[in-house]
Design a protein around this motif. Sequence first.
Motif, mmCIF file in Angstrom:
data_model
loop_
_atom_site.group_PDB
_atom_site.id
_atom_site.type_symbol
_atom_site.label_atom_id
_atom_site.label_comp_id
_atom_site.label_asym_id
_atom_site.label_seq_id
_atom_site.Cartn_x
_atom_site.Cartn_y
_atom_site.Cartn_z
ATOM 1 N N THR A 141 0.829 -1.207 0.000
ATOM 2 C CA THR A 141 0.000 0.000 0.000
ATOM 3 C C THR A 141 0.861 1.253 0.000
ATOM 4 O OG1 THR A 141 -1.783 -1.145 1.182
ATOM 5 C CG2 THR A 141 -1.810 1.262 1.224
ATOM 6 N N GLU A 142 1.876 1.263 0.848
ATOM 7 C CA GLU A 142 2.769 2.423 0.919
ATOM 8 C C GLU A 142 3.470 2.642 -0.420
ATOM 9 O OE1 GLU A 142 6.158 4.328 3.874
ATOM 10 O OE2 GLU A 142 5.624 2.223 4.074
ATOM 11 N N GLN A 143 3.950 1.582 -1.013
ATOM 12 C CA GLN A 143 4.628 1.687 -2.313
ATOM 13 C C GLN A 143 3.671 2.181 -3.390
ATOM 14 O OE1 GLN A 143 6.297 -2.141 -3.234
ATOM 15 N NE2 GLN A 143 7.778 -2.116 -1.546
ATOM 16 N N ALA A 144 2.447 1.632 -3.407
ATOM 17 C CA ALA A 144 1.482 1.973 -4.451
ATOM 18 C C ALA A 144 1.012 3.421 -4.345
ATOM 19 C CB ALA A 144 0.287 1.020 -4.384
ATOM 20 N N LEU A 145 0.820 3.901 -3.117
ATOM 21 C CA LEU A 145 0.404 5.297 -2.946
ATOM 22 C C LEU A 145 1.528 6.252 -3.337
ATOM 23 C CD1 LEU A 145 -1.609 5.077 0.399
ATOM 24 C CD2 LEU A 145 -2.528 5.541 -1.882
ATOM 25 N N ASP A 146 2.757 5.895 -3.009
ATOM 26 C CA ASP A 146 3.898 6.710 -3.429
ATOM 27 C C ASP A 146 3.997 6.761 -4.951
ATOM 28 O OD1 ASP A 146 4.615 7.335 -0.860
ATOM 29 O OD2 ASP A 146 6.184 5.815 -0.700
ATOM 30 N N LYS A 147 3.761 5.615 -5.578
ATOM 31 C CA LYS A 147 3.812 5.573 -7.042
ATOM 32 C C LYS A 147 2.703 6.422 -7.638
ATOM 33 C CE LYS A 147 3.984 2.455 -11.010
ATOM 34 N NZ LYS A 147 3.987 1.029 -11.477
ATOM 35 N N ALA A 148 1.517 6.382 -7.042
ATOM 36 C CA ALA A 148 0.401 7.192 -7.531
ATOM 37 C C ALA A 148 0.730 8.683 -7.472
ATOM 38 C CB ALA A 148 -0.864 6.885 -6.723
ATOM 39 N N LYS A 149 1.438 9.072 -6.428
ATOM 40 C CA LYS A 149 1.842 10.477 -6.305
ATOM 41 C C LYS A 149 2.831 10.851 -7.402
ATOM 42 C CE LYS A 149 1.134 10.553 -1.287
ATOM 43 N NZ LYS A 149 1.795 10.575 0.043
ATOM 44 N N ILE A 150 3.781 9.984 -7.650
ATOM 45 C CA ILE A 150 4.787 10.244 -8.692
ATOM 46 C C ILE A 150 4.128 10.340 -10.064
ATOM 47 C CG2 ILE A 150 6.780 9.250 -9.897
ATOM 48 C CD1 ILE A 150 7.582 7.992 -7.177
ATOM 49 N N LEU A 151 3.167 9.475 -10.324
ATOM 50 C CA LEU A 151 2.497 9.446 -11.625
ATOM 51 C C LEU A 151 1.482 10.566 -11.794
ATOM 52 C CD1 LEU A 151 1.839 5.592 -11.913
ATOM 53 C CD2 LEU A 151 3.450 6.932 -13.281
ATOM 54 N N GLY A 152 1.143 11.249 -10.689
ATOM 55 C CA GLY A 152 0.115 12.285 -10.757
ATOM 56 C C GLY A 152 -1.298 11.731 -10.687
#
Length: 520
Positions: A141-152
């Motif tokens: 979850t932490e990784q996926a939310l961080d990725k979502a932030k990076i991707l916009g």
Amino acid sequence: MMRFRLMNDFSYLIYQKDFSEKGNDRYFLYDIDKFQEVTAKDLLNIDKTIITHDYWLIANSIYKEASALPKRVIDVVLLAKINIGIKASTSSDQPWDISNTIKPLFKDECDFDNYTQMYYRRIELSEETYMFFSHKLAEFTEQALDKAKILGEFDRFISLEVPLFNALVLSACKGIRIDNATLRKHKEQLEFDYYRELKRFAEKHNVFYQVPNEGEIREKLSGLGYETAGYSLDFLMEFIHSKEEYTDDLISLQKIYKSYRIFSSISLSQKRIYPIVETHWTSTARIYQKSPSLQNISKKYRNIFIADNGLQLSYVDYDQFEVGIMAAISGDDKMKGIYESSDAYLELAKAVFSDKGLRGKAKILFLSYTYGMSLDNILSSVSSLSGNQKAAKAYFSEFSTYEKWKAGVYTEYESKGLVSTIKGNLLHRTGSGELTQKEKRTCVNHVIQGTATYIFKEALLELCNHKEVEVLIPMHDAVLFQHPATFKPQEAVKVFQDKMTDILDGKVQGKASIEPFYAG
């Protein structure tokens, strides 16, 4: 909008479904190093956002036991699907499945495999194994939310996708009321209609007495002279002129067959239908209800749905939705003028065929052009319909600004390897080199249809939040809802219109209307 400061903002739900539906489901929560078994009713008192996977499988069980659902749930499968941003594969194994996202976090894959065995009740449940999985769920979850932030993608996901997901899952758990007498009547009629249509189709087109599969359809289309390479079957069926009426007849057969299968899956003893809702079914983020797939029921059979006692049904639909979006995002004044002053498809029918009755064919031609069909193929279709090729060429040549916009989308997709809608929902390219014709159609379609879905979802969420409205069946760009007599359906029309106008920065004025849901 929900803002998450720490992973402590979450509780992690791991469950074991009772597939016999006898109420023996088990629920476990991991929260700040505390792992414990809880009840369905305990979940309702959780103030934090609950993280889980494949929520669709357990939501109905929670609702049956607790008569409600938790306040906020994030399904990591939905989050992964948005982050990955590619079309679904034809296999049952998808890149956003937990076997492809969470399993790689385990040093020993056997630990994950043991969890799935317990999850499906194939072996006895071990709380230690479940607790270990909950830690990996938190890690992912932490990784996926961080990725979502990076991707916009993060803001859209949190402000729109999560609340709409929760609202529609709750709606599905409440169910949709059906009229059993009408259900029985349609079941009998559909069986007759299906076999009659199948016989007519087989004899007319000299094929087997069965609904053809994709390979058989492509073989038939090739035999009719279609160029099928590089085209999806949906595109060929929807946008290419029907030779010998084959695709028109096939579409008609498929519609009846889908309705027949759906009605066959509904028991005559059922009082309500409880579909599974997918809020990000396609790469353009369309909403889909399945088991049964209610959106595939033909209009003539939709009167099985009835409002709950004391309520009424209404159906609000966007008008010329795609045309308005294309005009706004491309800045094409000609297209905008057509959208705002007339019916684009009717105008094309008059200009090319001198026949308002061919509006349906004109709509297919218009959308084929906008999604990337070559002018030569369009003119060929016009000729086969005895239309005026010169008038068609003149009509489509006026959209020069739209053509420049499409070229810009192609360039972005090829150079960056991705393309976005007006608000996130990236489509990532899986190929390389110069774009194929199929890729050109795909990226333009993604921007237009993905933007349409975003606008529709924003309007839908506002309706879901209205205290007098209960959303029942979302369609592509329309929704069936129920409401008391005190609610005026024109309020829903205004929501639809205003959302479209606002999101597109007033470049066009949104158009919507109350339409019949059932066509008897």
